[in-house]
Motif scaffolding. Structure first.
Motif, short mmCIF file in Angstrom:
data_model
loop_
_atom_site.label_atom_id
_atom_site.label_comp_id
_atom_site.label_asym_id
_atom_site.label_seq_id
_atom_site.Cartn_x
_atom_site.Cartn_y
_atom_site.Cartn_z
N UNK A 108 0.89 -1.33 -0.08
CA UNK A 108 -0.02 0.17 -0.01
C UNK A 108 0.99 1.19 0.07
N UNK A 109 1.84 1.07 0.62
CA UNK A 109 2.76 2.26 0.84
C UNK A 109 3.49 2.84 -0.56
N UNK A 110 3.85 1.74 -1.43
CA UNK A 110 4.56 1.56 -2.68
C UNK A 110 3.37 2.24 -3.50
N UNK A 111 2.17 2.02 -3.45
CA UNK A 111 1.24 2.66 -4.30
C UNK A 111 1.18 4.24 -4.13
N UNK A 112 1.14 4.62 -2.86
CA UNK A 112 1.06 5.96 -2.34
C UNK A 112 2.25 6.59 -2.87
N UNK A 113 3.42 5.81 -2.93
CA UNK A 113 4.69 6.72 -3.37
C UNK A 113 4.88 6.92 -4.83
N UNK A 114 4.17 5.77 -5.63
CA UNK A 114 4.31 5.58 -6.98
C UNK A 114 4.29 6.89 -7.83
N UNK A 115 3.24 7.70 -7.74
CA UNK A 115 2.84 9.13 -8.39
C UNK A 115 4.16 9.94 -8.18
N UNK A 116 4.74 9.74 -6.69
CA UNK A 116 5.77 11.03 -6.55
C UNK A 116 7.12 10.36 -7.19
N UNK A 117 7.33 9.18 -7.00
CA UNK A 117 8.69 8.66 -7.74
C UNK A 117 8.62 8.60 -9.48
N UNK A 118 7.38 8.62 -9.94
CA UNK A 118 7.49 8.44 -11.08
C UNK A 118 6.96 9.73 -11.92
N UNK A 119 6.94 11.00 -11.11
CA UNK A 119 6.68 12.03 -11.71
C UNK A 119 7.76 12.83 -12.46
N UNK A 120 7.30 12.84 -13.90
CA UNK A 120 8.24 13.36 -14.92
C UNK A 120 8.76 14.77 -14.53
N UNK A 121 8.05 15.47 -13.66
CA UNK A 121 8.61 16.96 -13.46
C UNK A 121 9.21 17.18 -12.20
N UNK A 122 9.47 15.94 -11.54
CA UNK A 122 9.99 15.97 -10.25
C UNK A 122 11.54 15.44 -10.48
N UNK A 123 12.69 16.22 -10.56
CA UNK A 123 13.94 15.43 -10.90
C UNK A 123 14.18 14.55 -9.78
N UNK A 124 14.87 13.40 -10.21
CA UNK A 124 15.61 12.57 -9.14
C UNK A 124 17.20 12.52 -9.00
N UNK A 125 17.34 12.60 -7.82
CA UNK A 125 18.74 12.64 -7.32
C UNK A 125 19.16 11.16 -6.60
N UNK A 126 20.50 10.78 -6.87
CA UNK A 126 20.92 9.60 -6.05
C UNK A 126 22.30 9.32 -6.29
N UNK A 127 22.75 8.17 -5.57
CA UNK A 127 23.99 7.77 -5.79
C UNK A 127 23.97 6.17 -6.10
N UNK A 128 24.40 6.09 -7.61
CA UNK A 128 24.13 4.63 -8.29
C UNK A 128 22.67 4.26 -8.32
N UNK A 129 21.77 5.32 -8.81
CA UNK A 129 20.58 5.36 -9.12
C UNK A 129 20.15 3.79 -9.88
N UNK A 130 20.96 3.58 -10.68
CA UNK A 130 20.33 2.26 -11.56
C UNK A 130 19.90 1.05 -10.53
N UNK A 131 20.85 0.99 -9.41
CA UNK A 131 20.34 0.00 -8.40
C UNK A 131 19.05 0.24 -8.05
#
Length: 944
Positions: free
Chosen positions: A415-438
């Motif tokens: 259920x938490x993943x479903x809530x987070x999905x729109x945020x993490x897939x939002x094409x207008x919200x740049x994602x930053x990370x270390x080794x994001x491929x993993x």
């Protein structure tokens, strides 16, 4: 001399008692450093790193010596310590035996340059130096250990096996390991395990075997195994000679011939313990380092990590004014910030755990206006297909992070993943990370397509300098001054290791928040650096960052293999190996272990009397280069090369690939490494598909095993034609090379016409021209070409000289690359990707020549890397735009492999060919035409 004891250390904790000898014995501990042995070992262990100060002085030996010294302080907390060095004068052994050490070469100049700094380091640490004219460090160590062992537990720090003879109940050895931060404790038990004889038999052992490093001869034909066996059976040298009649004739003859020199050799290998040394134990007491001497020295040398370890170790030095002086990174690097003393990232940080629905909804509300978001996942495994999601950490501002926890939490993961999905897939919200491929691959399993990748700190570090370490712990230390909590520290190791779901929830939360927060902080640091480097920023934003998504999709898709085909191939190769084995045995005259270098060397060079080509520490070499040189005249060498080739392909691919098929997907999933190679090339691992030979029959059979996922589908291969030579033509602007490509000539035939000055070109001429074409790009020399072509060096030199005279533009461009690299410290691709080559200015000729070859090749191979990466991005985006069902599966060198449908195979072929050509143009190939060869088949071999 500062005689103050190290009472400022806290007491050792119970876990340290095993590794800390000072806590095991009631005696105080004395550590004797075998100075020059440690210096030599450090020098050669770190030589290839090219560590230098900003003034260009080599610092590898200094760094290694200092690391060993600090490891002693960090782990063993010594009460007494001294460094023992040889004197320059000849010793009594030279008087006994004038050929003693006659085979020793003078120390390398780069090593000698570092000795003064090492002595200054010891002075700054207030560590006394023991040195006596006419005696070696070994004898001084032997005497000191005998003198002080009644009062102290003595630890001799040395990589030299000869000192094993000194080990007894009061004396042990600490042997530096392969890692500069490892010290292996050797007592009597460990000496027996490593060398086969106890310390008390080490002198007779060395007497019989001799010591090639010191030019001390042993008994001819008596190697270590025979010596161990004799001493084990008879117990002493005297007893061996008392029972010569019971020893095999061959060994008896050798021992009898050796007997006249027995006493001399024994004296040479025996370490003296009876010298007069005017030093008291009180003078060897450890004191505090002198910060006024120490930190300016380390600053000048650029040894920042050493400074940080000292500050962490000697708490009382924290307030010393010199300790806060700005320091440079080692090895020197033009883009690293100055680094303060390491501190915890949790200091003054706002980290919190999200473990209830109310906290989650409150967090989601706060993220509505986020400009960007740093993301990190915590999982149960590094294998993304096996990994279970333990939580997701996010940060939108530095110093503040939240961990959405599924470990010991009230949150339902699905259920938490479903809530987070729109945020993490939002094409207008740049994602930053270390080794994001993993993280992308882990989240894919849970139905989340993490996007878009705006900034990957690991890749930014790689683009800024590919030679650096790019893991989060090192980046945080180097760029932010943080000492992070490592994963091993979080979960423990060995028997105490915990499952991640068993870790204290708050500790796990802090660890996870730290990772997201550090990624966001590093993004700020790297973006500032990249803003001043337009070309590098372009590489990140247009090639490396977009490629993360492409590679994640390829890894997730995997590829099917025909395991039945590989099973049949394995049986065929097994029979071929059996036949080759019999042929080799027949040529050798007896059966032996072909896989044993020692036995093989004995067969080739002792029994068959083949001419040895290269000697190693353990005997004559039987490596591939040696066998290739022998293969021109001796059939057994050709058979051995074939045997090794078949065996390697069988074990590495034919037998291994079926075992690597993922049971969950039924496919093979290689990992593409984006940050490994110095040139920018992608590499692959688990399995490494870059090394499958293309032209050998067995290599072709392996490629035949790669198939589409369904019988209806096809594999499509697209391969750049001679891309590196085209890049060389572009970079050099050489008119003859450009003309040949523009006329669509076979470049190797065209080169053969130029070199041999004829239009009648034989296949042998073309083969030689091909070797020269590619060899020149790698800085090949006459010796190397002569071996490749099996021709005299004189002929090879003439070919290279002719090549240079006919293609002057290419040769001039390659030399200019070296000159520019020497001035700047780095070379670049057409797009500006950098490779730092400090050894271009090395005083060591071998290192300098190697760096020059790398300098010539990097702009060409690196540009090829940029082109294939750009092509992958273009192919992926265009296929996505057309909603194609086809997928990209593999990248190997200059080739891309796709799976496609019957309906899409023709349009895909055109799309890929055009995308690859467009990529080459975008990456700088403006004046030379680019050709792409495509093929379609029911397996990889047919497609290629």
């Amino acid at each position: 001399m500062n005689n103050r004891q190290l009472d400022f250390f806290p007491p050792a904790n119970p876990e340290e008692r095993i590794k800390n000898p000072a806590t095991i014995t009631k005696k105080p501990a004395l550590f004797l450093l075998d100075g020059m042995a440690i210096v030599y070992r450090s020098f050669y262990a770190l030589q290839r790193t090219g560590m230098t100060s900003q003034e260009g002085m080599p610092t590898g030996a200094i760094y290694g010596f200092a690391s060993t010294l600090l490891k002693i302080f960090e782990t063993y907390r010594p009460q007494y310590l001294a460094a023992v060095f040889d004197s320059k004068e000849k010793t009594f052994r030279h008087d006994l035996y004038p050929l003693y050490k006659a085979n020793r070469q003078a120390p390398p100049e780069d090593l000698i340059m570092q000795l003064d700094a090492i002595f200054k380091l010891l002075e700054a640490f207030d560590i006394p130096l023991i040195k006596t004219p006419g005696y070696e460090a070994d004898d001084l160590i032997g005497t000191a250990s005998r003198k002080f062992s009644p009062m102290c537990q003595v630890y001799i720090v040395t990589p030299d096996k000869d000192l094993a003879q000194l080990v007894h109940e009061g004396v042990n050895i600490l042997k530096p390991g392969k890692n500069q931060n490892e010290l292996e404790l050797l007592g009597k038990k460990e000496i027996i395990e490593q060398f086969g004889v106890p310390p008390e038999l080490f002198i007779p052992f060395l007497t019989l075997t001799g010591d090639t490093s010191d030019n001390i001869p042993g008994a001819k034909g008596i190697g270590p195994k025979t010596a161990i066996s004799l001493l084990d059976q008879y117990g002493s040298l005297q007893n061996i000679y008392n029972h010569l009649d019971t020893i095999s004739p061959k060994n008896r003859q050798s021992l009898e011939a050796f007997q006249p020199t027995l006493d001399l050799i024994t004296q040479l290998v025996t370490i003296r313990t009876d010298l007069q040394i005017d030093v008291t134990l009180k003078e060897l007491a450890c004191g505090l380092p002198d910060p006024a001497k120490l930190f300016p020295l380390l600053q000048k040398l650029g040894l920042k990590t050493i400074s940080s370890r000292i500050l962490a170790l000697f708490g009382e030095l924290q307030q010393a004014p010199s300790a806060t002086a700005p320091l440079h990174e080692e090895p020197s690097s033009p883009f690293h910030e100055e680094e303060p003393a390491l501190r915890s990232p949790r200091e003054n940080a706002d980290y919190a755990r999200i473990d209830t629905v109310d906290k989650l909804m409150e967090l989601m509300e706060s993220l509505h206006d986020a400009r960007h978001i740093a993301v990190d996942t915590e999982t149960t495994s590094l294998d993304t297909f096996e990994a279970e999601l333990a939580g997701i950490s996010i940060a939108v501002e530095t110093g503040k992070a939240r961990f959405i926890s599924f470990a010991q939490s009230a949150l339902d993961r699905d259920k938490t993943v479903e809530i987070l999905k729109p945020l993490l897939e939002n094409p207008s919200l740049p994602k930053i990370g270390q080794n994001l491929k993993y993280d992308m691959l882990v989240l894919k399993k849970y139905g989340i397509e993490l996007s878009p990748v705006a900034f990957d700190t690991m890749l930014a570090s790689y683009v800024l300098n590919p030679e650096e370490k790019h893991n989060l712990d090192d980046l945080a230390a180097h760029h932010l001054g943080y000492r992070t909590t490592t994963f091993d520290e979080l979960v423990g190791t060995g028997k105490t290791k915990q499952h991640i779901f068993e870790v204290d929830p708050e500790k796990l939360s802090d660890y996870a928040c730290q990772d997201a927060d550090l990624a966001l902080q590093l993004e700020g640091v790297f973006r500032k650096k990249l803003d001043g480097e337009t070309e590098l920023l372009w590489l990140c934003e247009n090639i490396e960052f977009p490629l993360v998504t492409v590679l994640a999709e390829m890894e997730y898709a995997g590829i099917c293999i025909d395991t039945h085909h590989l099973e049949k191939a394995s049986e065929r190769v097994k029979k071929e190996l059996e036949l080759l084995t019999e042929t080799i045995y027949a040529a050798a005259g007896s059966a032996f272990n072909i896989d044993s270098p020692k036995q093989l060397a004995h067969i080739l060079f002792d029994l068959l009397a083949l001419p040895p080509k290269k000697r190693t520490k353990t005997g004559y070499s039987t490596n591939v280069e040696v066998l290739e040189e022998l293969a021109t005249l001796f059939p057994i060498a050709r058979d051995l090369l074939e045997y090794r080739s078949l065996q390697k392909l069988k074990s590495t691919y034919i037998d291994a690939l079926p075992k690597m098929v993922n049971p969950l997907t039924g496919r093979l999933h290689t990992t593409f490494n984006q940050f490994i190679t110095a040139t920018g090339r992608l590499s692959s691992s688990n399995p490494n598909l870059q090394n499958i030979p293309i032209r050998s029959p067995l290599g072709k059979e392996i490629r035949r095993a790669f198939i589409p996922s369904t019988p209806e589908n096809w594999l499509l291969s697209a391969d750049y034609s001679q891309i590196e030579l085209r890049i060389a033509a572009e970079i050099s602007g050489d008119p003859q090379l450009l003309e040949a490509f523009r006329n669509r000539e076979d470049i190797h035939t065209a080169t053969a016409k130029v070199i041999f000055d004829t239009d009648e070109i034989t296949s042998d001429m073309r083969r030689k021209a091909k070797e020269v074409n590619f060899g020149v790009l790698y800085g090949i020399m006459p010796f190397g070409l002569s071996r490749r072509l099996n021709i005299p060096q004189k002929e090879a030199k003439a070919i290279i000289d002719t090549y240079i005279s006919k293609y002057p533009g290419l040769f001039k461009a390659l030399q200019e690359i070296i000159v520019t690299g020497r001035e700047k410290g780095y070379v670049t691709t057409i797009l500006g990707r950098r490779r730092y080559l400090a050894d271009l200015n090395s005083r060591n000729t071998n290192l300098k020549k190697a760096a020059e070859r790398a300098a010539m090749n990097t702009p060409i191979q690196g540009t090829a890397a940029d082109i294939i990466k750009c092509a992958m991005n273009l192919c992926s985006s265009r296929m996505r735009h057309l909603n194609m069902k086809s997928v990209m599966l593999l990248q190997v060198h200059d080739e891309l492999l796709f799976e496609t449908t019957d309906a899409e195979k023709e349009p895909l072929s055109k799309l890929v060919e055009q995308a690859m050509i467009d990529a080459a143009i975008r990456c700088g190939l403006k004046n030379v035409p680019v050709l792409v060869d495509t093929g379609i088949g029911k397996n990889w071999l047919e497609a290629h």
